[in-house]
Scaffold this active site. Sequence first.
Site, PDB file in Angstrom:
ATOM      1  N   ARG A 168     -17.396  74.515   6.641  1.00  0.00           N
ATOM      2  CA  ARG A 168     -16.179  74.254   5.852  1.00  0.00           C
ATOM      3  C   ARG A 168     -15.431  73.053   6.436  1.00  0.00           C
ATOM      4  NH1 ARG A 168     -14.994  78.281   9.633  1.00  0.00           N
ATOM      5  NH2 ARG A 168     -13.424  77.553  11.105  1.00  0.00           N
ATOM      6  N   VAL A 204      -9.399  73.255  10.084  1.00  0.00           N
ATOM      7  CA  VAL A 204      -7.967  73.009  10.286  1.00  0.00           C
ATOM      8  C   VAL A 204      -7.777  71.692  11.044  1.00  0.00           C
ATOM      9  CG1 VAL A 204      -5.850  73.883  11.338  1.00  0.00           C
ATOM     10  CG2 VAL A 204      -7.471  75.495  10.322  1.00  0.00           C
ATOM     11  N   GLU A 264     -26.754  86.624  25.614  1.00  0.00           N
ATOM     12  CA  GLU A 264     -26.712  85.226  26.067  1.00  0.00           C
ATOM     13  C   GLU A 264     -26.274  85.176  27.513  1.00  0.00           C
ATOM     14  OE1 GLU A 264     -24.093  82.844  23.641  1.00  0.00           O
ATOM     15  OE2 GLU A 264     -25.630  82.530  22.111  1.00  0.00           O
TER      16      GLU A 264
HETATM   17  C1  MV4 Z   1     -19.502  82.445  24.793  1.00  0.00           C
HETATM   18  C2  MV4 Z   1     -18.701  82.348  25.955  1.00  0.00           C
HETATM   19  C3  MV4 Z   1     -19.354  82.286  27.171  1.00  0.00           C
HETATM   20  N1  MV4 Z   1     -20.697  82.316  27.230  1.00  0.00           N
HETATM   21  N2  MV4 Z   1     -20.846  82.467  24.906  1.00  0.00           N
HETATM   22  C4  MV4 Z   1     -15.957  83.214  21.722  1.00  0.00           C
HETATM   23  C5  MV4 Z   1     -15.933  83.135  20.247  1.00  0.00           C
HETATM   24  C6  MV4 Z   1     -17.302  82.825  19.830  1.00  0.00           C
HETATM   25  N3  MV4 Z   1     -17.283  81.937  18.735  1.00  0.00           N
HETATM   26  C7  MV4 Z   1     -17.970  82.277  21.027  1.00  0.00           C
HETATM   27  N4  MV4 Z   1     -17.167  82.648  22.152  1.00  0.00           N
HETATM   28  C8  MV4 Z   1     -17.616  82.517  23.417  1.00  0.00           C
HETATM   29  N5  MV4 Z   1     -18.961  82.511  23.567  1.00  0.00           N
HETATM   30  C9  MV4 Z   1     -21.410  82.418  26.112  1.00  0.00           C
HETATM   31  N6  MV4 Z   1     -22.740  82.461  26.187  1.00  0.00           N
HETATM   32  C10 MV4 Z   1     -17.315  82.330  25.810  1.00  0.00           C
HETATM   33  C11 MV4 Z   1     -16.760  82.417  24.537  1.00  0.00           C
HETATM   34  C12 MV4 Z   1     -15.316  82.342  24.485  1.00  0.00           C
HETATM   35  C13 MV4 Z   1     -14.669  81.235  23.883  1.00  0.00           C
HETATM   36  C14 MV4 Z   1     -15.379  80.206  23.284  1.00  0.00           C
HETATM   37  C15 MV4 Z   1     -14.733  79.131  22.710  1.00  0.00           C
HETATM   38  C16 MV4 Z   1     -13.360  79.066  22.757  1.00  0.00           C
HETATM   39  C17 MV4 Z   1     -12.624  80.060  23.346  1.00  0.00           C
HETATM   40  C18 MV4 Z   1     -13.264  81.164  23.910  1.00  0.00           C
HETATM   41  C19 MV4 Z   1     -12.528  82.165  24.523  1.00  0.00           C
HETATM   42  C20 MV4 Z   1     -13.166  83.231  25.081  1.00  0.00           C
HETATM   43  C21 MV4 Z   1     -14.559  83.327  25.063  1.00  0.00           C
END
Ligand code: MV4
Length: 449
Positions: free
Chosen positions: A291, A294, A200
Amino acid sequence: MFDKILIANRGEIALRVLRACKELGISTVAVHSTADADAMHVRLADESVCIGPPPSKDSYLNVPALLAACEITGADAVHPGYGFLSENARFAEILADHNLHFIGPKAEHIRLMGDKIEAKKTARRLGIPVVPGSDGAVSPDDDAMAIAREIGFPVLVKAAAGGGGRGMKVAHSADDLKLALSTASNEAKSAFGDASVYLEKYLQKPRHIEIQVLGDGRGGAIHLGERDCSLQRRHQKVWEEGPSPVLTAEARARIGGICAKAMQDMKYLGVGTIEFLFEDGEFYFIEMNTRIQVEHPVTEMITDIDLVLEQIRIAAGGELSATQDQIAIIGHAIECRVNAENPQTFRPSPGRISQYHPPGGLGVRIDSAVYQGYVIPPYYDSLVGKLIVHGKTRAECLMRLRRALDEMVVEGIETTLPLFRALVREPAIIDGDYHIHWLEQYLAGQPPG
Ligand code: MV4
């Protein structure tokens, strides 16, 4: 309607489900491990069954023991809460095979959203905006480099079976890509038993904004606005609020409408959360949770819809209690997850709560299963309770939150209360000016306490 619901969970969410059952006049069965014999959910339920020793895999995840507990008590439905078996499609199917109702989405939808690549393909097909990237899994040697160049660096390598941030690696340039692919793939293989990864575009400073949806399983679905969950530490949410400080009513209606339409098209049943990254005014789907979450009280406070009650009614074949035009966002709500942890190191701090005084007053809600003298066991999550505050405006909400945090007393263990007392006085928080990396950067610079 169901006659008797077995609650396959513990702690505050077991209590939350109990409350909804009580209001609906449904009998309740608590299950518990030997470590939870004195827990509040056991005391408040009509009946209780001990299902095993402390480790979750032997108790709260013990499917044969849960089936036996249903059989013994004559329960006709199971509410899984969050965590544990809540997103286990196989569990939902096994319950159906035993003529028991699973209070949650259809098994096929749980399974679909559990596969991150399939979830993203489905989202795109349903018209939900997704992060630009590979259309599916990439193999390390062949197409990865070409796709990465097309997307443009930096790119993020994600595990297909991932979630919660495990098996994720950033490649800032073409030189980084080979290592990022092999590291993410190896991590994914050992963590999930599935080495497949996808690519991505890496978003640098987005916010995490999630849309709450509700479907009747027959093509009726609505959205209940968003929660901004950008304040996280190591993929654990710390503070959630709604509405997001950065969304206009128009942006909410647009993305909410897209999500509701998608849920109508897939005939989604129950509550769900569609997670987005939000950057420069654009939404990018990342995953969907099937789900109750929280942070669901944030939505309850600003919509006055009881989400757990809706879950139960819908699972029993009932109608949604509101149409989209009956949903209004009223004021502002913030939830703080108060954990039994050192506020600087976040090391868990289980033990006996010697003094407990929950705050109260107008606009203040506590979702917790602890009491003075309760011993927090070391086996499960470290949530002491959720403090949820509502106000007419974000400013009023923050004013009440500051007051409630100062009033709250939890002694005998370490808690993250000092962190929240510092956060409510931080200019960036007061201004709502933060992103997904803000909290970790703040903690690296000026730890509170
Ligand atoms: C990302 C991102 C930046 N760019 N995708 C982290 C957990 C997973 N559920 C998705 N995540 C992320 N995906 C792209 N294309 C950054 C994160 C991410 C993040 C996302 C939501 C809340 C906190 C985070 C902390 C670090 C990285």
